[in-house]
Design a protein around this motif. Structure first.
Motif, PDB file in Angstrom:
ATOM      1  N   GLU A 139      38.809  48.526  37.289  1.00 30.62           N
ATOM      2  CA  GLU A 139      37.780  47.487  37.410  1.00 30.62           C
ATOM      3  C   GLU A 139      38.304  46.232  36.699  1.00 30.62           C
ATOM      4  OE1 GLU A 139      34.263  49.092  35.567  1.00 30.62           O
ATOM      5  OE2 GLU A 139      35.077  48.899  33.552  1.00 30.62           O
ATOM      6  N   ASN A 140      37.476  45.184  36.652  1.00 27.81           N
ATOM      7  CA  ASN A 140      37.846  43.927  35.989  1.00 27.81           C
ATOM      8  C   ASN A 140      39.060  43.246  36.623  1.00 27.81           C
ATOM      9  OD1 ASN A 140      35.749  44.185  34.061  1.00 27.81           O
ATOM     10  ND2 ASN A 140      37.029  45.588  32.873  1.00 27.81           N
TER      11      ASN A 140
ATOM     12  N   ALA B  41      40.063  40.704  40.327  1.00 28.83           N
ATOM     13  CA  ALA B  41      39.429  39.820  41.300  1.00 28.83           C
ATOM     14  C   ALA B  41      40.385  39.527  42.455  1.00 28.83           C
ATOM     15  CB  ALA B  41      39.019  38.515  40.635  1.00 28.83           C
TER      16      ALA B  41
ATOM     17  N   ASP C  84      34.833  39.425  42.194  1.00 30.66           N
ATOM     18  CA  ASP C  84      34.906  40.541  41.244  1.00 30.66           C
ATOM     19  C   ASP C  84      34.516  41.788  42.031  1.00 30.66           C
ATOM     20  OD1 ASP C  84      34.415  42.531  39.383  1.00 30.66           O
ATOM     21  OD2 ASP C  84      33.088  41.337  38.111  1.00 30.66           O
TER      22      ASP C  84
ATOM     23  N   TYR D 264      39.936  39.207  28.588  1.00 28.24           N
ATOM     24  CA  TYR D 264      39.565  40.091  29.694  1.00 28.24           C
ATOM     25  C   TYR D 264      40.737  40.467  30.591  1.00 28.24           C
ATOM     26  CZ  TYR D 264      34.904  38.763  28.179  1.00 28.24           C
ATOM     27  OH  TYR D 264      33.776  38.546  27.419  1.00 28.24           O
TER      28      TYR D 264
ATOM     29  N   SER E 258      42.279  38.879  33.098  1.00 27.23           N
ATOM     30  CA  SER E 258      42.294  38.434  34.493  1.00 27.23           C
ATOM     31  C   SER E 258      41.779  37.004  34.537  1.00 27.23           C
ATOM     32  CB  SER E 258      41.405  39.334  35.352  1.00 27.23           C
ATOM     33  OG  SER E 258      40.948  38.662  36.512  1.00 27.23           O
TER      34      SER E 258
ATOM     35  N   ILE F  63      38.503  36.914  36.709  1.00 24.26           N
ATOM     36  CA  ILE F  63      37.318  37.413  36.005  1.00 24.26           C
ATOM     37  C   ILE F  63      36.896  36.409  34.934  1.00 24.26           C
ATOM     38  CG2 ILE F  63      36.523  39.235  34.432  1.00 24.26           C
ATOM     39  CD1 ILE F  63      36.683  40.163  37.370  1.00 24.26           C
ATOM     40  N   SER F  64      37.866  35.807  34.238  1.00 27.35           N
ATOM     41  CA  SER F  64      37.552  34.856  33.168  1.00 27.35           C
ATOM     42  C   SER F  64      36.964  33.570  33.734  1.00 27.35           C
ATOM     43  CB  SER F  64      38.813  34.561  32.349  1.00 27.35           C
ATOM     44  OG  SER F  64      39.370  35.763  31.858  1.00 27.35           O
TER      45      SER F  64
ATOM     46  N   LYS G  20      33.420  34.106  34.652  1.00 22.45           N
ATOM     47  CA  LYS G  20      32.523  34.094  33.490  1.00 22.45           C
ATOM     48  C   LYS G  20      32.259  32.662  33.028  1.00 22.45           C
ATOM     49  CE  LYS G  20      33.764  38.684  31.696  1.00 22.45           C
ATOM     50  NZ  LYS G  20      32.551  39.492  31.916  1.00 22.45           N
TER      51      LYS G  20
END
Lengths: 269, 269
Positions: free
Chosen positions: A101-102, A104, A122, A185, A187, A190-191, A194
């Motif tokens: 997971e985590n 993209a 994601d 994190y 990635s 992902i960052s 966020k």
């Protein structure tokens, strides 16, 4: 002359990404084939290639003139002319390997260097941010307005490149000290997601075009700025130091970026 | 003498935690009241107090003889005698403030220093790990077997205290170099949960009893070891340096912990 067809490309890409997401979630139930690229922590899996091959072949079938700048392709066309897709099939491959997971998928479309639209997906968190450029931004199909203007430095978290934080390059350590702390994190996708959801103040790193193109395209419509930390133009070739920041905090960031570490800052993009 | 009643305590605590989760998810739709404790990044919110008051008062009503060691209470009973609950009402308060997610409730029950059971509850991720000690481990009500034995160092990620990583205290930087990289999530509870799910190799930090008690109790049943890095007994008073590790990698970790930084290691707990 007919109007350029962004919408058919957007619609096809969106459908293909959802299909890739379903494929990935199924494939992650099975063992992975993992191999190293440059060094033991620079991994690539069968799924990076499978997602890239799927998206590039399906888009090429319908739009044979379009070109592709993708992480796992050797050919790197100039993203500033013609109809160009920039793709990171799996951003955060080490997370995929270690956590399943985590990670993209990031996909961005440019026409003659002008932002068309972008996607940050994601896959396991099932968050698909789409649009920017010539199209409205949606999140999982619904209109999306980022909380950028509400972000306060002293109530936010910072994420970025470990060496930039250690050496205070572009003032990143100074910025982190003004915040509630640092998160990592693993990635860019992902960052950036966020940041655009108001869950991080900024994400800063040295990135390749497939790592930064989507955030660059999504930022303006959502109240964010995408800065090249040395004040240079984005070249869409090779690594450049970049920050994604809330637009209302641009003066604060420019002051910190210019003041920090040993790198000169000559202007803004 | 009647058998000591662990099960009624477990059942009540589980119901109360689910109720606290519902309350928190509703409350996070509203503005927070945030105040500082020791320094500007040491935050506490109205929700930390509300969760603590709710759990302590409800458990006390049914079990008036039980005592409580909790982050936001000044009274700190000896966790090694009698019926004692150890509670962190919100672990990762800065994440709650900045992200409205990535925080955990941790609750552990000891009887005369012997582990009864524990809970780690990722409230927004809706993952509730429960049991250990005298009870089987479940995750969201289903039997849970951790993938500890499958964890490989070179295919895993490391998380821990920033200063320990910077200074290689207890060899943490050496361990990180053998892995795929470092991640920082900003909550001991969330990080321990990822270790117990096989998504992190280890989490290492200087922690208070309410930060480590639940992982200490859950570890053995799931194929993990909980190490005090200086080889001392856990005191359940004040901060101690701890590692949660897969049991089959204990020899590797003990060698790294003894070899790293400036801290002596005198044995194992």
């Amino acid at each position: 002359m007919a109007e350029f067809d962004f919408k058919s490309r957007y619609k096809l890409a969106l459908d293909l990404l959802k299909e890739a997401g379903i494929m990935l979630r199924e494939a992650l139930e099975q063992p992975l084939e993992v191999s190293c690229k440059q060094d033991p922590t620079d991994l690539v899996t069968n799924l990076d290639y499978r997602v890239q091959d799927f998206l590039v072949s399906k888009l090429s079938q319908v739009f044979p003139e379009d070109t592709f700048l993708a992480e796992e392709l050797t050919d790197q066309p100039d993203a500033r002319s013609g109809a160009v897709w920039i793709l990171d099939p799996i951003d955060g491959t080490n997370n995929l390997v270690a956590q399943r997971e985590n990670f993209a998928i990031m996909l961005t479309f440019f026409r003659d260097g002008q932002p068309g639209f972008a996607f940050i997906y994601d896959v396991m968190g099932r968050v698909l941010l789409a649009g920017g450029g010539v199209l409205p931004v949606t999140c999982n199909g619904k209109a999306f307005a980022a909380p950028a203007a509400c972000v306060q430095i002293e109530r936010s978290l910072v994420s970025g490149n470990a060496a930039m934080l250690r050496d205070n390059t572009f003032g990143l350590a100074d910025i982190a000290r003004d915040s509630l702390g640092v998160r990592v994190y693993g990635s860019a996708g992902i960052s950036f997601l966020k940041v655009l959801q108001g869950k991080l103040l900024t994400y800063a790193s040295y990135l390749q075009p497939w790592d930064y193109a989507a955030a660059y395209v999504l930022a303006p419509a959502l109240g964010y700025r995408f800065l090249e930390a040395q004040g240079q133009a984005l070249r869409f070739q090779g690594k450049q130091p970049v920050f994604l920041i809330p637009a209302h905090l641009e003066d604060y960031f420019l002051e910190k970026i210019r003041g920090g570490g040993s790198h000169a800052f000559s202007g803004r993009i």
